[in-house]
Design an enzyme around this catalytic site. Structure first.
Site, PDB file in Angstrom:
ATOM      1  N   HIS A 146       0.794  -1.220   0.000  1.00 58.36           N
ATOM      2  CA  HIS A 146       0.000   0.000   0.000  1.00 58.36           C
ATOM      3  C   HIS A 146       0.830   1.275   0.000  1.00 58.36           C
ATOM      4  CE1 HIS A 146      -3.505   2.180  -0.567  1.00 58.36           C
ATOM      5  NE2 HIS A 146      -3.144   3.001   0.380  1.00 58.36           N
ATOM      6  N   HIS A 191      -9.304   0.479 -11.527  1.00 57.75           N
ATOM      7  CA  HIS A 191      -9.108   1.477 -10.469  1.00 57.75           C
ATOM      8  C   HIS A 191      -7.678   2.006 -10.456  1.00 57.75           C
ATOM      9  CE1 HIS A 191      -8.853   3.373  -6.553  1.00 57.75           C
ATOM     10  NE2 HIS A 191      -7.867   2.556  -6.245  1.00 57.75           N
ATOM     11  N   PHE A 192      -6.698   1.094 -10.467  1.00 61.18           N
ATOM     12  CA  PHE A 192      -5.355   1.631 -10.276  1.00 61.18           C
ATOM     13  C   PHE A 192      -4.792   2.277 -11.545  1.00 61.18           C
ATOM     14  CE2 PHE A 192      -3.839  -2.971 -10.578  1.00 61.18           C
ATOM     15  CZ  PHE A 192      -3.047  -2.840 -11.711  1.00 61.18           C
ATOM     16  N   HIS A 193      -5.341   1.930 -12.712  1.00 62.60           N
ATOM     17  CA  HIS A 193      -4.933   2.690 -13.889  1.00 62.60           C
ATOM     18  C   HIS A 193      -5.501   4.117 -13.838  1.00 62.60           C
ATOM     19  CE1 HIS A 193      -3.361  -1.062 -15.532  1.00 62.60           C
ATOM     20  NE2 HIS A 193      -2.739  -0.336 -16.434  1.00 62.60           N
ATOM     21  N   ARG A 219      -9.277 -10.275 -13.245  1.00 57.81           N
ATOM     22  CA  ARG A 219      -8.113  -9.572 -13.771  1.00 57.81           C
ATOM     23  C   ARG A 219      -7.105 -10.621 -14.230  1.00 57.81           C
ATOM     24  NH1 ARG A 219      -4.831  -7.237  -8.529  1.00 57.81           N
ATOM     25  NH2 ARG A 219      -3.419  -6.468 -10.135  1.00 57.81           N
ATOM     26  N   ARG A 220      -6.069 -10.191 -14.944  1.00 57.84           N
ATOM     27  CA  ARG A 220      -4.942 -11.052 -15.277  1.00 57.84           C
ATOM     28  C   ARG A 220      -5.320 -12.294 -16.085  1.00 57.84           C
ATOM     29  NH1 ARG A 220      -1.434 -10.620  -9.625  1.00 57.84           N
ATOM     30  NH2 ARG A 220      -0.365  -8.774 -10.260  1.00 57.84           N
ATOM     31  N   TYR A 254       1.704   5.529  -2.369  1.00 61.15           N
ATOM     32  CA  TYR A 254       1.871   6.913  -1.910  1.00 61.15           C
ATOM     33  C   TYR A 254       3.260   7.437  -2.252  1.00 61.15           C
ATOM     34  CZ  TYR A 254      -2.692   6.681   0.090  1.00 61.15           C
ATOM     35  OH  TYR A 254      -4.044   6.573   0.198  1.00 61.15           O
TER      36      TYR A 254
END
Lengths: 176, 543
Positions: free
Chosen positions: B218, B369-371, B432-433, B222
């Site tokens: 995580h 989401h993370f893209h 995913r994947r 950041y």
């Protein structure tokens, strides 16, 4: 040090939003017992065939002494065993998943049956399926080059239809 | 003004590696959406696909970010503190160690010997060179962390009682964050993966390995995001013709980010059987706390923009938005970045929600989401920083501001077209994947139109990425040479001068101790349990 009164108010609002979300999650977890699969139970993934619970004849759907439906599944490249199972709708049941090789994950779309299947651990999920139908159980963690082909079929049947199926299967067993 | 040729060369070298990795990874990304759609049978190959996904992830998540952050950090440190980079020879050693690591990891990645994805979850095993290369990249970045800390504390010693400039305060916070963050994966790689891949130990506990990886998984995001937040606070207000609404709030936001992004990694393990629900809930609560600095950042940055809009004559409740300098690449980027942050933040709250996570875990929703948050919110600010720094670093005017604006808009549009259907695919149950859709089930028919839309979104992004590289290259290669001091970085001034800053907003020792306590609480027993339970290890598997 200078913090604008408006900014202070905004921080309080943001704290309130966080507290609201955390409150709902804690309420569900502590009072409705809605928890992620977290049973921290170990098993030797290399010797599943020697374990009583996950021996071949015990895989799939079983009803235990207390009438509770328990589904035992093995995740191994590239299939979930058994390949096809039938379960009753609107019935609380316990899934117990183990891996016979590498890391896998499994979910049944449109339901909350989801867990990682980590070698060395038993993943237990309690759920019930409200709507009858034919659902796939899909591997959702990369497990090797055949990952795309790893899935099984879950038939969710109306309760009485499923009970009839159970009876006829038991009858077939008795005929043998 | 001091001669900063060493610093400029350091920044340019690091950022060149970062953006070279970026453009290669963009090409791989577009290949992947094409391959996955199944409309080009000639492309179908799981072996190539998973080698590509592994390389794409490593290049974007580890190479682009780490090298960009190091290069940006060196220049920020020397330009805000007005001192040369401490021990440039050491800085170059860090650069070459990290670059050697990238090359060592690239060889097995590209030859299909490390198709274990960038999360390298054992017991699937890669070539040892992959793990060793990744380790060297991290070791190189630790050199950067050390130099940032030395410069921070030397400056404080030479300037007693003064406030460390905000940009350097945040950069050092990020260096400290990265040292804490990378410790988890370093433990995993050094004590588990490398000895196991070299055959020194036979077996591995995937539960322990996943727990250590979750430690890193995580806060690393950041580490990537903080440069974007630095630009929000120290560049954007000035570019918008405004002032930073509150420097104190900015410092507090960075500190809360650093402290609370660390003890919360188990939201990646919500669905894992090897950790108990109490620990997951504890990490889940921390996950909501770490949204606070983002709420504060949204407020402070938008307030700074509003002042700028009003100073430029904007009227009424929303009129100031129209009067912002939309043709300034930094201002345009922050507007688009914040828009994507609002939607991405909403998705993040869904992921963080302990029980709701079961509906989206490991589905296509997650890469969607993370893209949106990484390639969108974060990388669009990397672009803006590059456009702002390039003339300063190369001492040449930016090739074309208009093309830069086109590039930022197309990236934003591409991200929207790529990630919206990706989220929907997740809600429709797509894992995913996967490299193809081979399930014999009616559900999969509903996935097709979304996969086609993703190809189109990816294509727009690839075009935008090529344009980005083109603008930087044209700038660098231009014959036009400006006089020495034409380009300097302008840092935003706070609206209210910062007086009587408490030491805890100007130093890290208190926060370091706080992190140590929080990490011991949230990871102590969850890691130690593996040494007290009867666990069963796994042997190595190919893929």
């Amino acid at each position: 040090m200078h913090i604008d009164p408006l900014e202070k108010q905004w921080v309080q609002i943001a704290l309130g939003i966080c507290a609201f979300f955390i409150g709902i999650i804690m309420l569900d977890a502590l009072f409705h017992n809605i928890n992620a699969p977290s049973n921290v139970e170990t098993i030797d993934s290399a010797r599943l065939h020697l374990s009583e619970e996950f021996a071949e004849q015990n895989l799939g759907v079983q009803v235990d002494g207390e009438g509770q439906v328990v589904v035992r599944m093995i995740a191994g490249r590239y299939s979930f065993l058994p390949k096809e199972i039938s379960v009753p709708a609107e019935t609380k049941m316990t899934f117990r998943w183990v891996s016979s090789d590498v890391l896998h994950g499994v979910h049944i779309p449109m339901t909350n049956m989801s867990t990682m299947v980590v070698p060395g651990y038993v993943a237990q999920v309690e759920t019930s399926f409200p709507k009858p139908g034919e659902y796939p159980a899909l591997c959702n963690e990369y497990c090797g080059l055949g990952h795309d082909h790893m899935w099984s079929k879950i038939n969710v049947l109306e309760k009485d239809e499923w009970q009839q199926l159970q009876l006829s299967m038991n009858g077939a067993d008795n005929d043998e | 003004m001091m001669n900063d040729s060493v610093e400029r060369k350091l920044a340019l070298s690091h950022m060149s590696v970062a953006f070279a990795a970026f453009i290669v990874a963009c090409i791989l990304g577009e290949y992947q959406v094409l391959e996955r759609s199944g409309i080009f049978p000639a492309l179908e190959s799981p072996a190539v696909y998973f080698a590509s996904v592994s390389t794409h992830g490593v290049l974007m998540a580890y190479v682009l970010t780490t090298f960009f952050i190091m290069g940006f950090g060196y220049y920020t440190a020397s330009s805000t503190l007005k001192i040369p980079v401490w021990n440039p020879l050491l800085a170059w050693a860090g650069f070459w160690i990290a670059l050697t690591g990238v090359v060592l990891a690239a060889i097995p990645l590209l030859s299909g010997l490390a198709s274990v994805l960038y999360t390298f979850y054992p017991p699937v095993q890669a070539d040892p060179m992959f793990y060793i290369g990744a380790t060297l990249l991290v070791v190189g970045s630790w050199v950067w962390c050390g130099i940032m800390l030395v410069m921070f504390y030397q400056w404080k010693k030479d300037n007693p009682g003064q406030n460390v400039p905000l940009a350097m305060f945040a950069t050092t916070a990020n260096a400290l964050l990265w040292l804490w963050t990378s410790a988890g994966v370093a433990l995993e790689v050094v004590f588990l993966l490398i000895p196991w891949s070299l055959g020194w130990i036979d077996t591995i506990d995937p539960g322990l390995a996943r727990t250590l990886f979750a430690w890193t998984l995580h806060p690393i995001v950041y580490f990537w995001l903080i440069p974007a937040y630095i630009a929000f606070y120290v560049f954007v207000p000035k570019q918008a013709g405004s002032f930073l609404f509150s420097e104190e709030a900015a410092r507090a936001a960075f500190l809360v980010l650093v402290v609370f992004s660390l003890p919360i990694g188990f939201h990646h393990l919500y669905m894992d059987p090897e950790q108990a629900s109490g620990w997951k809930l504890l990490h889940g609560i921390g996950t909501f706390i770490v949204t606070l600095p983002t709420f504060v950042t949204g407020f402070t940055v938008i307030a700074s923009l509003e002042i700028g809009g009003r100073l430029r004559g904007g009227q009424g409740l929303f009129g100031w938005i129209g009067s912002l300098p939309w043709t300034n690449s930094m201002v345009l980027a922050v507007i688009l970045s914040l828009l994507m942050l609002i939607f991405g933040g909403f998705g993040g709250i869904v992921n963080a929600s302990y029980a709701m996570n079961a509906m989206v875990h490991n589905t296509a929703w997650v890469p969607g989401h993370f893209h949106l948050i990484f390639a969108g919110t974060t990388i669009i600010m990397y672009f803006a920083i590059a456009y702002y720094l390039w003339p300063v670093l190369t001492k040449k005017p930016l090739y074309s501001n208009n093309w830069a604006l086109v590039q930022l808009w197309t990236w934003f549009i591409g991200i929207c077209i790529l990630t919206t259907p990706w989220h929907v695919l997740g809600l429709l149950g797509q894992p995913r994947r996967i490299s193809s859709v081979a399930y014999n089930n009616l559900l999969t028919l509903s996935w097709q139109p979304y996969e086609l839309a993703m190809i189109f979104g990816g294509l727009i992004m690839l075009g935008s990425a090529v344009l980005f590289i083109y603008i930087l290259a044209k700038t660098w290669m231009s014959d036009v040479s400006e006089t020495e001091n034409d380009y300097v970085l302008e840092y935003a001034e706070p609206l209210h001068p910062v007086k009587n800053l408490p030491e805890y907003l100007n130093d890290f020792s208190l926060w370091n101790k706080t992190i140590a306590v929080l990490m011991a609480i949230s990871f102590g027993i969850p890691i130690l349990q593996f040494f007290f339970m009867d666990t069963f290890d796994s042997s190595a598997w190919g893929y």
